[in-house]
Design an enzyme around this catalytic site. Structure first.
Site, mmCIF file in Angstrom:
data_model
loop_
_atom_site.group_PDB
_atom_site.id
_atom_site.type_symbol
_atom_site.label_atom_id
_atom_site.label_comp_id
_atom_site.label_asym_id
_atom_site.label_seq_id
_atom_site.Cartn_x
_atom_site.Cartn_y
_atom_site.Cartn_z
ATOM 1 N N LYS A 1 64.227 78.672 142.229
ATOM 2 C CA LYS A 1 63.548 77.381 142.402
ATOM 3 C C LYS A 1 64.299 76.588 143.459
ATOM 4 O O LYS A 1 65.502 76.778 143.653
ATOM 5 C CB LYS A 1 63.547 76.597 141.082
HETATM 6 P P1 NAD Z 1 51.244 67.915 141.766
HETATM 7 O O1 NAD Z 1 52.189 67.246 142.687
HETATM 8 O O2 NAD Z 1 49.997 68.524 142.335
HETATM 9 O O3 NAD Z 1 50.804 66.909 140.613
HETATM 10 C C1 NAD Z 1 51.732 66.242 139.834
HETATM 11 C C2 NAD Z 1 50.994 65.255 138.961
HETATM 12 O O4 NAD Z 1 51.940 64.627 138.066
HETATM 13 C C3 NAD Z 1 50.322 64.124 139.738
HETATM 14 O O5 NAD Z 1 49.071 63.829 139.161
HETATM 15 C C4 NAD Z 1 51.280 62.961 139.543
HETATM 16 O O6 NAD Z 1 50.660 61.701 139.656
HETATM 17 C C5 NAD Z 1 51.748 63.213 138.122
HETATM 18 N N1 NAD Z 1 52.983 62.510 137.794
HETATM 19 C C6 NAD Z 1 54.114 62.414 138.540
HETATM 20 N N2 NAD Z 1 55.025 61.633 137.919
HETATM 21 C C7 NAD Z 1 54.452 61.233 136.769
HETATM 22 C C8 NAD Z 1 54.870 60.401 135.702
HETATM 23 N N3 NAD Z 1 56.076 59.846 135.709
HETATM 24 N N4 NAD Z 1 54.023 60.216 134.659
HETATM 25 C C9 NAD Z 1 52.798 60.770 134.636
HETATM 26 N N5 NAD Z 1 52.345 61.568 135.639
HETATM 27 C C10 NAD Z 1 53.155 61.793 136.685
HETATM 28 O O7 NAD Z 1 52.117 69.003 140.981
HETATM 29 P P2 NAD Z 1 51.616 70.328 140.243
HETATM 30 O O8 NAD Z 1 51.761 71.455 141.203
HETATM 31 O O9 NAD Z 1 50.328 70.059 139.578
HETATM 32 O O10 NAD Z 1 52.776 70.501 139.162
HETATM 33 C C11 NAD Z 1 52.736 69.825 137.905
HETATM 34 C C12 NAD Z 1 53.646 70.560 136.936
HETATM 35 O O11 NAD Z 1 53.203 71.915 136.827
HETATM 36 C C13 NAD Z 1 55.112 70.636 137.339
HETATM 37 O O12 NAD Z 1 55.915 70.633 136.175
HETATM 38 C C14 NAD Z 1 55.212 72.004 138.001
HETATM 39 O O13 NAD Z 1 56.527 72.523 137.968
HETATM 40 C C15 NAD Z 1 54.289 72.790 137.104
HETATM 41 N N6 NAD Z 1 53.774 74.025 137.689
HETATM 42 C C16 NAD Z 1 53.084 74.015 138.854
HETATM 43 C C17 NAD Z 1 52.585 75.217 139.348
HETATM 44 C C18 NAD Z 1 51.738 75.276 140.587
HETATM 45 O O14 NAD Z 1 51.241 76.370 140.918
HETATM 46 N N7 NAD Z 1 51.518 74.181 141.274
HETATM 47 C C19 NAD Z 1 52.833 76.426 138.674
HETATM 48 C C20 NAD Z 1 53.534 76.384 137.472
HETATM 49 C C21 NAD Z 1 53.992 75.174 136.991
#
Ligand code: NAD
Length: 438
Positions: A128
């Site tokens: 990561k």
């Molecule tokens: P993203 O940047 O597309 O979206 C993040 C979301 O979280 C946004 O809607 C943002 O407004 C919200 N957010 C941020 N801070 C916040 C807070 N304090 N309170 C409430 N909401 C808040 O990110 P993503 O890619 O959707 O990732 C989200 C989670 O999923 C992370 O934990 C990431 O590690 C995990 N994840 C992502 C992927 C992927 O393929 N993108 C894969 C596995 C896991």
């Protein structure tokens, strides 16, 4: 027996000595991960002799990322890339740009990637990366310069056969394109396989953008079947409406579920009749947040955890479900779209209250599964159509989930511990087969 010095002290550290950076911040994400590992060790049998491997990242790189800002000043950002384990293949894991990124967080996220990749049995280790920055405060030019300098700095340890970054919070296809281009410029040839989650026109895969949300939906549907929960009438609350939460919300609503509450960094909204998800996604694309969406009530942020729903999907950041709110959650099932959203103490409360938790290490593995497809397609320069990708994704997710469900039933443990058992056995088995060098 260790050698003794003239003063009678050991010249080498005892085998159990833990480096200070691994001990620090025990209540943070890395501490949570260590507690999860401790819960699995009693189930590892003879492989437990290798368990210390899981508690120490293989490689940690901290880099200074200096860039020219638009106003002529020079700014420095702190960046990280951690390779937790590479026994099963190259490191694999996303890159996060966020103002709260810490080494503890990146270490934990890299370790969860090791577990996740082994849980769905893709041939990767775990890694990561991240930069401590609020990217919303950077211009596009500043963002590109920061991404390129960071890529150059971590270029000594990444590569298509070494460690393959992907998008995570606040990083996207464009950032992957800049990373791929920078690595390619530095190495002298176009290396599409150095990152996944790229634009399709640059060797990206169809279906990658939706893959994590689709995986969340797939395991959610499988688990719902086991507990007799009908998705078509379910009420769903989602925290985080970005890549993961937005797609998961869309798929659940297409299956008939009502998305009744959504929270993101801008605020919390509620609509008992069910939010119009396509309109909400458009609103987020236009304004950057769910805040201000017409046709929904505004809810105080803390009230989000008490919303009367059947399914709760945390899809934002880690450590959101804690002892402070776990007792108030009304959902029957929690699907962890985010990485590490539930602390171990909150996990215990939820288990006592009979709330089924589908852990991150299986629930959000859809993204890395299609990243694996992307990497395979890049190597073979032969690209599959979206139906084939989605079908293969669903097959892998269902198979992995069925295996984990069976272990949980047999050993009478939570789905998290069951996933750790399956995954850690795979990791440590390869560790044992490879043996120690020299
Ligand atoms: P993203 O940047 O597309 O979206 C993040 C979301 O979280 C946004 O809607 C943002 O407004 C919200 N957010 C941020 N801070 C916040 C807070 N304090 N309170 C409430 N909401 C808040 O990110 P993503 O890619 O959707 O990732 C989200 C989670 O999923 C992370 O934990 C990431 O590690 C995990 N994840 C992502 C992927 C992927 O393929 N993108 C894969 C596995 C896991």
């Amino acid at each position: 027996m260790s050698q003794a010095t003239a003063e009678g002290e050991s010249a080498i550290a005892p085998a159990s000595a833990i480096p200070s950076y691994l001990q620090a911040d025990n209540l943070g994400p890395w501490g949570n991960y260590l507690q999860q590992v401790d819960r699995v060790i009693p189930h590892l049998g003879k492989l437990a002799r290798w368990a210390e491997t899981l508690k120490r990242p293989k490689r940690i790189l901290i880099v200074d990322v200096p860039i020219h800002m638009d106003d002529g000043t020079v700014a420095h950002f702190e960046g990280y890339r951690v390779q937790h384990n590479v026994s099963r293949g190259p490191g694999k894991g996303g890159v996060r740009f966020h103002q709260d990124v810490t080494l503890s967080e990146v270490m934990a996220l890299s370790a969860w990637m090791s577990v996740k990749n082994a849980a769905v049995n893709v041939p990767y280790g775990g890694a990561k990366g991240g930069i401590r920055v609020d990217p919303k405060k950077l211009s596009r030019g500043e963002l590109e310069r920061m991404t390129r300098r960071y890529t150059s700095e971590i270029g000594i340890i990444i590569g298509p056969n070494k460690d393959i970054p992907a998008p995570d919070v606040n990083t996207n296809e464009q950032i992957m394109a800049w990373m791929m281009d920078t690595y390619s410029m530095n190495t002298g040839s176009t290396a599409t396989g150095v990152v996944t989650g790229k634009p399709v026109d640059l060797g990206g895969s169809l279906g990658r953008r939706e893959a994590t949300g689709r995986g969340v939906f797939t395991v959610g549907t499988e688990a719902a079947r086991h507990i007799g929960l009908d998705i078509a009438t379910a009420r769903v609350a989602v925290q985080g409406f970005g890549n993961v939460g937005g797609v998961a919300g869309k798929l659940f609503s297409e299956a008939g579920a009502r998305i009744i509450a959504v929270q993101d960094h801008g605020g919390t909204i509620l609509c008992e009749a069910g939010l119009d998800v396509p309109a909400l996604l458009q609103h987020v694309a236009d304004t950057g947040s769910v805040a201000g969406f017409a046709g929904a009530e505004v809810l105080a942020d803390e009230k989000f955890w008490e919303v009367d729903c059947d399914i709760l999907i945390p899809a934002a950041l880690e450590q959101q479900i804690t002892t402070q709110n776990a007792g108030r959650i009304k959902a029957r099932m929690i699907i962890e779209g985010a990485n590490g959203p539930t602390t171990p103490a909150a996990d215990d409360i939820l288990q006592e209250r009979n709330v089924l938790v589908l852990p991150d290490v299986i629930a959000n593995a859809g993204g890395v599964t299609v990243s694996y497809f992307e990497w395979v397609q890049d190597f073979s320069s032969f690209f599959w159509d979206e139906d084939e990708i989605n079908a293969r994704l669903v097959k892998i997710m269902k198979m992995a989930f069925a295996g984990v469900w069976q272990v949980a039933q047999e050993k009478k443990v939570s789905l998290r511990t069951a996933t750790f058992i399956v995954a850690c056995q795979r990791i440590l088995h390869t560790r044992e087969l490879r043996g120690l060098y020299p």
